[in-house]
Write a protein that holds these residues in place. Structure first.
Motif, PDB file in Angstrom:
ATOM      1  N   GLN A  26      -6.681   0.670  -1.269  1.00 26.35           N
ATOM      2  CA  GLN A  26      -5.764   1.734  -0.856  1.00 26.35           C
ATOM      3  C   GLN A  26      -5.882   2.943  -1.768  1.00 26.35           C
ATOM      4  OE1 GLN A  26      -1.552   0.712  -0.929  1.00 26.35           O
ATOM      5  NE2 GLN A  26      -1.296   1.571   1.107  1.00 26.35           N
ATOM      6  N   ARG A  27      -6.045   2.686  -3.065  1.00 28.97           N
ATOM      7  CA  ARG A  27      -6.173   3.797  -4.012  1.00 28.97           C
ATOM      8  C   ARG A  27      -7.530   4.484  -3.901  1.00 28.97           C
ATOM      9  NH1 ARG A  27      -3.742   0.063  -7.623  1.00 28.97           N
ATOM     10  NH2 ARG A  27      -5.787  -0.320  -8.598  1.00 28.97           N
ATOM     11  N   LYS A  29      -9.280   4.988  -1.124  1.00 23.84           N
ATOM     12  CA  LYS A  29      -9.179   5.881   0.040  1.00 23.84           C
ATOM     13  C   LYS A  29     -10.511   6.118   0.741  1.00 23.84           C
ATOM     14  CE  LYS A  29      -5.571   8.516  -2.388  1.00 23.84           C
ATOM     15  NZ  LYS A  29      -5.137   9.858  -2.841  1.00 23.84           N
ATOM     16  N   THR A 658      -5.282   4.416   3.108  1.00 24.60           N
ATOM     17  CA  THR A 658      -4.821   5.246   1.988  1.00 24.60           C
ATOM     18  C   THR A 658      -3.315   5.116   1.839  1.00 24.60           C
ATOM     19  OG1 THR A 658      -4.475   7.171   3.417  1.00 24.60           O
ATOM     20  CG2 THR A 658      -6.646   6.933   2.403  1.00 24.60           C
ATOM     21  N   ASP A 660       0.155   5.986   2.357  1.00 22.17           N
ATOM     22  CA  ASP A 660       0.781   6.837   3.374  1.00 22.17           C
ATOM     23  C   ASP A 660       2.057   7.447   2.798  1.00 22.17           C
ATOM     24  OD1 ASP A 660       1.512   8.074   5.707  1.00 22.17           O
ATOM     25  OD2 ASP A 660       2.394   6.274   6.592  1.00 22.17           O
ATOM     26  N   ASP A 665       2.073  12.867  -4.122  1.00 22.07           N
ATOM     27  CA  ASP A 665       0.758  12.271  -4.338  1.00 22.07           C
ATOM     28  C   ASP A 665       0.677  11.850  -5.795  1.00 22.07           C
ATOM     29  OD1 ASP A 665      -0.334  12.426  -1.812  1.00 22.07           O
ATOM     30  OD2 ASP A 665      -1.019  14.487  -2.090  1.00 22.07           O
ATOM     31  N   GLU A 668      -4.474  10.085  -9.730  1.00 19.01           N
ATOM     32  CA  GLU A 668      -5.209   8.897 -10.131  1.00 19.01           C
ATOM     33  C   GLU A 668      -5.833   9.090 -11.498  1.00 19.01           C
ATOM     34  OE1 GLU A 668      -5.186   6.110  -8.623  1.00 19.01           O
ATOM     35  OE2 GLU A 668      -4.228   6.687  -6.738  1.00 19.01           O
TER      36      GLU A 668
END
Length: 670
Positions: A26-27, A29, A658, A660, A665, A668
């Motif tokens: 998920q991170r 993307k 990703t 949602d 945001d 990272e």
């Protein structure tokens, strides 16, 4: 200028790591998760509906709390707040908020409870006000509303249709002559109703009430053991207490305004976790392992493999997509062309193996847009405004960023075309110099002025249209060669080029073209002969070869004739580019009319002020109308005329797994 190559990636990892693996993907993307495996009795799926519903409910409650805070303590926002995008926060700050999510959720529930209590208090106030209003007519009654009378008398309290005291006594004498000793008091009366207190002997009460009811008498709905004035005073006190409580609620809710940022992070965390649980519920898993399959760009699959194998015990299989398998589409273009990807996507993304028209289309798009608007001042305003927005709001959404960047390039094109055509707010330089300085100053056009020579612009519009259409046909030929369809390339592309080029070469030296364009073109006889040969060869070839897959000769000729008839479609397409002339002239004509209106005013202070008002309002409306027209008609030229020659679309967009998020945001860590 390409559709990124996709690969299919399959992951098998230990069951105990499934949440961590999903969080990692998920991170990153870069991977779209699809259905994993076909049904197999050895594999099961995890039922995550309850967990997902709880997380979605918590996210929804957080959103509601934020809406309540916006009502009680609204944030100060600029008119461009919609362009600001999501806030970017550090991963550490995100984790700190998540660590105190239970406390924050209690705050959310408290906000919701307070808002609900306020609604209940408001409903109570309304009910109290209605009760007080119903008591108003009885304020002169000095006994309780439920007062029944004495040991020997009865008091009847109620309302009747409007009547005078005399009329009431006459009615009682007529309908109950046997009843004596009746005392009627009118407490209050309005335009429709009279409020009464009637006293009679106990033995006559039943008969008297029956007579009164036959004439519309009704007991009051609200009764009590206190006098109406005392009851109203109590209601007023209760109402004041409710209003004070509402003020306390509002104050308490506003005290939570400082938690707004944390609640937003909380809502996004619940939303991200809910999405993760939704995917978890689809993963086939055995007693010790689980499986994931999906798609990822070929350039990222190696990074996925390296990242996962470094942290987890897993097996990863990367394979090319089969020919009969339709994969998602992800476009990759340079900065200029990427701003036009939304235009292509609105028509339809290219399917697997199909040509990406974005880069070629983007140049024509900007070219035609500027030609339609064609005013240097308008172009400068659009370009500068869009440039400022892009710099001031770098975190706006991707779609918004692309759209504004596209309009910036279109503004630059408009500026260039305006300089070529000599348009600066129409003819404002001429008007201002003549009106206020007594001498006419004209900024010369670098090329020509369309209003003075519209036929010249029409000819160039047709020329640019033919180039646009020929490029589209050429792309179709490229796609045929790429797929090694040599016969299709010759029959569907080369023959059409021969026919069209031949007809154009035959048209140019004709009297019809000369009368329209005011240009006399004379070709050598050899060129004229070649033109006729190309046209005839192309027409015959299309007639014979369009139905080449049919064995019936008559059907082949019929299909060929039908395809040859499509030459009228080409004529229609070329004529469509006359809109370049129409919209370009419309911009200049309207601008000139606005300027002329302003020039009719007297040359004094009031005239100057009104001139500026007309100038600002008029040119703002002209810019808005023609900006919309240029956008719509430029899209049409791409969708109908250009794409119609080679492009089908219908591809499925790539949707990577990703976070949602709605509000923030997370930055990272590198």
């Amino acid at each position: 200028m390409a559709v990124l190559q996709m690969q299919k990636i399959s992951i098998c990892a230990l069951k105990k790591d499934r949440k961590a693996v999903l969080e990692k993907l998920q991170r990153m993307k870069v991977m779209e998760i699809s259905q994993i495996l076909e049904e197999d009795p050895d594999f099961t799926t995890m039922d995550t509906r309850q967990e997902r519903m709880e997380l979605e409910k918590s996210a929804s409650l957080s959103d509601q709390a934020l809406e309540i805070l916006d009502r009680y303590a609204p944030e100060k926002k600029s008119m461009f707040s919609a362009l600001e995008g999501k806030a970017l926060i550090e991963a550490g700050d995100y984790e700190k908020v998540v660590d105190q999510k239970e406390q924050l959720l209690c705050t959310v529930k408290r906000i919701l409870a307070l808002d609900k209590e306020k609604a209940e208090q408001k409903a109570g106030i309304l009910k109290l006000e209605n009760s007080m209003e119903s008591l108003t007519p009885w304020m002169d009654l000095y006994v309780p509303m439920n007062y029944g009378g004495t040991a020997h008398t009865v008091m009847l309290i109620g309302t009747m249709p409007l009547a005078t005291l005399e009329e009431i006594y006459q009615m009682l004498a007529q309908d109950a002559p046997e009843v004596d000793g009746v005392d009627v008091s009118v407490i209050y009366s309005d335009k429709d109703t009279v409020y009464l207190a009637v006293v009679c002997l106990t033995q006559d009460a039943e008969k008297l009430e029956e007579v009164l009811r036959s004439r519309g008498f009704a007991r009051p709905s609200q009764i009590g053991d206190k006098e109406p004035a005392a009851v109203k005073a109590e209601l007023e006190q209760t109402c004041r207490e409710c209003k004070e409580r509402i003020l306390e609620i509002e104050k308490e809710v506003r005290s939570f305004a400082g938690e707004r940022k944390n609640i937003r992070i909380l809502a996004d965390d619940y939303r991200v976790r809910a999405e993760k649980y939704e995917v978890l519920g689809k993963l086939p898993q055995s007693e010790r392992a689980f499986f994931i399959t999906g798609y990822a760009p070929a350039k990222d699959t190696g990074r996925i493999e390296e990242s996962l194998t470094k942290e987890f015990t897993c097996v990863i299989d990367i394979e090319e997509i089969k020919e009969d398998e339709e994969s998602p589409t992800l476009l990759s273009n340079n900065s200029f062309s990427a701003s036009m990807e939304g235009i292509v996507e609105s028509y339809g993304l290219p399917k697997r193996g199909e040509f990406d028209p974005t880069t070629i289309m983007s140049f024509f798009y900007v070219f035609f847009f500027g030609m339609m608007l064609s005013d240097a001042a308008y172009g400068a305003i659009i370009a500068v405004a869009c440039f400022v927005l892009l710099k001031k709001f770098p975190r706006m959404s991707r779609g918004m960023y692309q759209s504004i960047k596209m309009f910036m390039y279109c503004g630059i094109s408009t500026l260039i075309w305006g300089i070529l055509f000599g348009g600066y707010f129409g003819n404002i330089v001429d008007i201002v110099s003549q009106k206020f300085f007594g001498t006419t100053i004209t900024v010369p056009a670098l090329w020509f002025i369309p209003l003075n020579d519209p036929m010249k612009l029409l000819m160039y519009s047709m020329l640019f249209g033919m180039i646009h259409l020929f490029v589209g046909l050429g792309i179709k030929g490229y796609m045929c060669l790429k797929e090694k369809k040599i016969m299709d390339f010759f029959c569907d592309v080369v023959l059409w080029f021969m026919l069209l080029i031949g007809l154009i070469l035959m048209l140019l030296p004709s009297e019809i073209f000369s009368s329209i364009s005011q240009i006399q073109i004379v070709f050598p006889d050899a060129v004229n002969l070649v033109a006729k040969g190309l046209a005839i060869a192309g027409a015959v070839g299309i007639l014979l070869m369009s139905g080449r897959d049919k064995k019936n000769p008559a059907l082949r000729l019929a299909l060929g004739a039908y395809d040859l008839y499509n030459i009228t479609g080409w004529l229609s397409d070329v004529l469509s580019y006359s809109r370049l002339l129409a919209l370009g002239l419309a911009t200049g004509v309207i601008a000139s009319v606005i300027n002329q209106m302003g020039s009719m005013l007297p040359n004094n202070i009031a005239g100057v002020i009104l001139f500026l008002v007309i100038f600002v309002i008029g040119h703002t409306l002209n810019l808005a109308i023609n900006l919309l027209g240029a956008y719509v008609h430029t899209n049409r030229l791409q969708f109908v005329e250009f794409f119609g020659k080679f492009y089908e679309g219908g591809g499925r967009a790539f949707h990577p797994f990703t976070p949602d998020t709605k509000y923030v945001d997370v930055k990272e860590e590198s």
